[in-house]
Design an enzyme around this catalytic site. Structure first.
Site, PDB file in Angstrom:
ATOM      1  N   HIS B 135     -60.834  42.409 -52.679  1.00 48.36           N
ATOM      2  CA  HIS B 135     -59.830  41.793 -53.554  1.00 48.36           C
ATOM      3  C   HIS B 135     -59.295  40.570 -52.793  1.00 48.36           C
ATOM      4  O   HIS B 135     -59.283  40.562 -51.554  1.00 48.36           O
ATOM      5  CB  HIS B 135     -58.722  42.827 -53.759  1.00 48.36           C
ATOM      6  CG  HIS B 135     -57.668  42.456 -54.747  1.00 48.36           C
ATOM      7  ND1 HIS B 135     -56.645  41.589 -54.438  1.00 48.36           N
ATOM      8  CD2 HIS B 135     -57.451  42.857 -56.021  1.00 48.36           C
ATOM      9  CE1 HIS B 135     -55.852  41.475 -55.499  1.00 48.36           C
ATOM     10  NE2 HIS B 135     -56.312  42.230 -56.471  1.00 48.36           N
ATOM     11  N   ASP B 212     -58.408  48.927 -47.081  1.00 48.18           N
ATOM     12  CA  ASP B 212     -57.572  48.667 -48.253  1.00 48.18           C
ATOM     13  C   ASP B 212     -57.784  49.833 -49.220  1.00 48.18           C
ATOM     14  O   ASP B 212     -58.823  49.940 -49.859  1.00 48.18           O
ATOM     15  CB  ASP B 212     -57.998  47.331 -48.882  1.00 48.18           C
ATOM     16  CG  ASP B 212     -57.400  47.098 -50.261  1.00 48.18           C
ATOM     17  OD1 ASP B 212     -56.686  47.985 -50.772  1.00 48.18           O
ATOM     18  OD2 ASP B 212     -57.665  46.030 -50.840  1.00 48.18           O
ATOM     19  N   GLN B 215     -57.205  51.123 -54.387  1.00 49.40           N
ATOM     20  CA  GLN B 215     -57.921  51.755 -55.497  1.00 49.40           C
ATOM     21  C   GLN B 215     -58.406  53.157 -55.147  1.00 49.40           C
ATOM     22  O   GLN B 215     -58.954  53.848 -56.002  1.00 49.40           O
ATOM     23  CB  GLN B 215     -59.130  50.897 -55.895  1.00 49.40           C
ATOM     24  CG  GLN B 215     -58.781  49.528 -56.395  1.00 49.40           C
ATOM     25  CD  GLN B 215     -58.006  49.559 -57.704  1.00 49.40           C
ATOM     26  OE1 GLN B 215     -58.061  50.531 -58.459  1.00 49.40           O
ATOM     27  NE2 GLN B 215     -57.254  48.500 -57.960  1.00 49.40           N
ATOM     28  N   LYS B 238     -49.987  51.948 -58.258  1.00 51.74           N
ATOM     29  CA  LYS B 238     -51.290  52.388 -58.761  1.00 51.74           C
ATOM     30  C   LYS B 238     -51.402  53.911 -58.661  1.00 51.74           C
ATOM     31  O   LYS B 238     -52.425  54.495 -58.973  1.00 51.74           O
ATOM     32  CB  LYS B 238     -52.404  51.717 -57.962  1.00 51.74           C
ATOM     33  CG  LYS B 238     -52.456  50.199 -58.167  1.00 51.74           C
ATOM     34  CD  LYS B 238     -53.681  49.605 -57.524  1.00 51.74           C
ATOM     35  CE  LYS B 238     -53.556  48.135 -57.248  1.00 51.74           C
ATOM     36  NZ  LYS B 238     -53.598  47.282 -58.424  1.00 51.74           N
ATOM     37  N   CYS B 376     -59.206  39.289 -59.608  1.00 47.84           N
ATOM     38  CA  CYS B 376     -58.815  38.836 -58.258  1.00 47.84           C
ATOM     39  C   CYS B 376     -59.916  39.148 -57.250  1.00 47.84           C
ATOM     40  O   CYS B 376     -59.642  39.490 -56.103  1.00 47.84           O
ATOM     41  CB  CYS B 376     -57.497  39.461 -57.812  1.00 47.84           C
ATOM     42  SG  CYS B 376     -56.122  38.955 -58.827  1.00 47.84           S
TER      43      CYS B 376
END
Lengths: 148, 418
Positions: B135, B212, B215, B238, B376
């Site tokens: 991202h 990261d 997600q 999220k 993104c």
């Protein structure tokens, strides 16, 4: 909220499928690139001016149906117009799609009133306006137009 | 019994979605007169009533500034804030609670490490390894630090299914490699990266790794000890939590070596005009009044998801994704982008002859919310030679009937553009 299906009328779908004046001019006197960074619409516009008259115009790009149809119909209508007339249409188109011009009132947009519905779809206004921003940038001699 | 209903029955056995959906007031919403079908969970997920109520309780009974006054409310707020930190610690299976830093979200966490670690330890000629799947938030901060320090970025390629090429990754390491920053799950394609294996490779070269997890945490059970990652970042919103809050896990030894990212109150031991002595971790990285209520509410979101069980959520979503993938495969003129063997509940696709932006608008007419655009992740779009995609991303409250509605709506779009 307006149903966007009302916007996807036959005329817009047809211009999207078979865009007029597709392809860039080899002998352009003015050109500009238009970008809508949020959704990825990206068009190139080229013009050939003879004196003050738009003699030829062509465009290419990757864009949604609203943007592509707007560009196609724009190129068809500005061909043969003077720069001043075309700039006036840029202003009128902007005003119509942002709700400042009544499509039923006096204007020079002709069948482009088919885009009047985007004023109720804030996320799509930029798609419809992008080709017109780009036309304005090409006249002004700026290379790029962005919706942001 | 049809294959569809057999499948639905087995899915319900995994998770009682009908009951869980009642926890989410927003799922009762009508959009354009149609029931909302929310499939933009990778951008932000919805909040259950239990989590909202935690915010109300905090604001009604517990709010004051933390770590300061000696009065009842300040002590209560401080205790609840620190309890939320321990919830994050347990959620990620981090060894110590001081290894959890509250941030404003994933982007903030990555910036904290890029500045706190990168600006201290990177120099001219150094190399930072990223992947094609990142991202923008895991690209731009590293680019900024690299430009300042004269370092360069190296990028791990992917195959046509959207899977990282681990052998190519291995070849990127050399004496200049100083850091690896990689996503756990691709937001644009859904690919689950082989992070454990890639972290082990980096560690063979003595290189630390930031993962990261934005997600990943809503869909998988994450265990930072098992992964052995050096840093792990995620966002609350999220995860059925609020916006404006997230967390960074970092190994204590590394966090202690890092310089603070922001200066201010709450991150100091003592201040004179000559010298400031920083507070120990994690306070060193939490300058100013933090989003206290948001952190506490995030704790409630973690409780909510943990009560359901991340393993069960993952099992349910995998079945739902398989079903949706099958359905889209059957549609002529639909191309799936990102077909990795290991995927989380993200379905990116292109519809022949229809721009994603048009798909998004027309689906909205049917009450279906998906994301369209570059997500993104422009390098991913460039790799797959598309300007944008349409993306349906699922949560555990999505159902097979909603997938059917998505497919029917896509069929109507195709008909309009035929």
């Amino acid at each position: 909220m307006t149903d966007s299906r009302q916007l996807y009328q036959e005329m817009i779908l047809e211009h999207n499928k078979k865009p007029r004046n597709w392809g860039l001019l080899a002998d352009a006197t003015h050109k500009a690139e238009g970008v809508n960074p949020l959704c990825g619409d990206h068009i190139h516009l080229s013009l050939r001016l003879a004196g003050d008259t738009v003699e030829a115009v062509g465009f290419e790009g990757e864009a949604c149906a609203i943007c592509k149809a707007s560009a196609s119909m724009m190129t068809a209508i500005v061909k043969g117009k003077t720069r001043a007339d075309a700039e006036q249409m840029v202003q009128e188109f902007r005003d119509m799609t942002t709700g400042k011009l009544d499509p039923a009132g006096p204007h020079h947009l002709g069948r482009l009133t088919v885009f009047a519905g985007v004023r109720d779809l804030p996320t799509r206004v930029k798609c419809a306006i992008l080709p017109w921003h780009t036309l304005h940038a090409a006249f002004a001699g700026t290379d790029t137009a962005s919706t942001e | 019994m049809s294959a569809r209903s057999q499948r639905a029955t087995s899915l319900e056995a995994v998770l009682d979605t009908a009951r869980l959906r009642r926890d989410f007031p927003i799922l009762d919403l009508k959009v354009n007169g149609k029931p909302l079908i929310f499939m933009d969970n990778a951008a932000s997920s919805q909040m259950p009533r239990q989590v909202m109520e935690r915010w109300v309780k905090y604001r009604s009974e517990q709010h004051a500034n933390i770590h300061r006054a000696v009065h009842y409310l300040s002590e209560t707020a401080t205790a609840e804030y620190e309890a939320a930190r321990r919830k994050v610690q347990v959620f990620l299976n981090a060894p110590e609670d001081r290894e959890i830093v509250f941030t404003s979200g994933t982007t903030d966490g990555i910036n904290l490490v890029a500045h706190g670690y990168g600006r201290r330890f990177f120099g001219p000629g150094d190399e930072i390894i990223l992947t094609t799947l990142e991202h923008h938030s895991n690209i731009v901060p590293w680019q900024m630090v690299a430009a300042e320090k004269g370092a360069t970025l190296r990028v791990v390629p992917v195959n046509d299914r959207g899977e990282l090429l681990v052998d190519e990754y291995r070849k990127l390491f050399n004496a200049h490699t100083k850091f690896v920053a990689m996503t756990h799950v691709s937001n644009a394609l859904g690919t689950i990266a082989p992070v454990k294996e890639m972290i082990a490779i980096a560690h063979e070269h003595g290189v630390p790794v930031l993962v990261d997890g934005a997600q990943a945490v809503p869909h998988l059970k994450v265990d930072v000890r098992e992964l052995d990652c050096d840093f792990y970042v995620f966002s609350g919103h999220k995860l059925c939590g609020p916006t404006g809050i997230g967390a960074l896990y970092g190994k204590a030894a590394l966090l202690e070596k890092m310089q603070p990212f922001k200066g201010g109150g709450d991150m100091i031991l003592s201040v004179t005009f000559e010298k400031t002595t920083y507070a120990p971790i994690p306070a060193k990285f939490e300058a100013g009044t933090p989003p206290i209520g948001e952190a506490i509410t995030l704790g409630a979101a973690i409780d909510y998801l943990s009560a359901i069980g991340l393993e069960r959520i993952a099992a349910y979503e995998t079945d739902l994704l398989d079903y949706a993938t099958d359905q889209l495969h059957r549609m002529p003129g639909v191309r799936l982008i990102g077909t990795a063997e290991k995927k989380a509940a993200v379905l990116s696709f292109a519809l022949d002859g229809v721009h994603p932006h048009d798909v998004g608008s027309l689906l909205n007419d049917d009450g279906v919310a998906i994301r369209t655009g570059h997500h993104c992740a422009q390098p991913v779009m460039q790799r797959f030679k598309v300007p944008a995609t349409s993306r349906a991303s699922f949560a555990f409250y999505n159902t097979m009937a909603e997938v059917d509605a998505l497919v029917a709506s896509l069929g109507r779009v195709q008909k309009l553009f035929a």
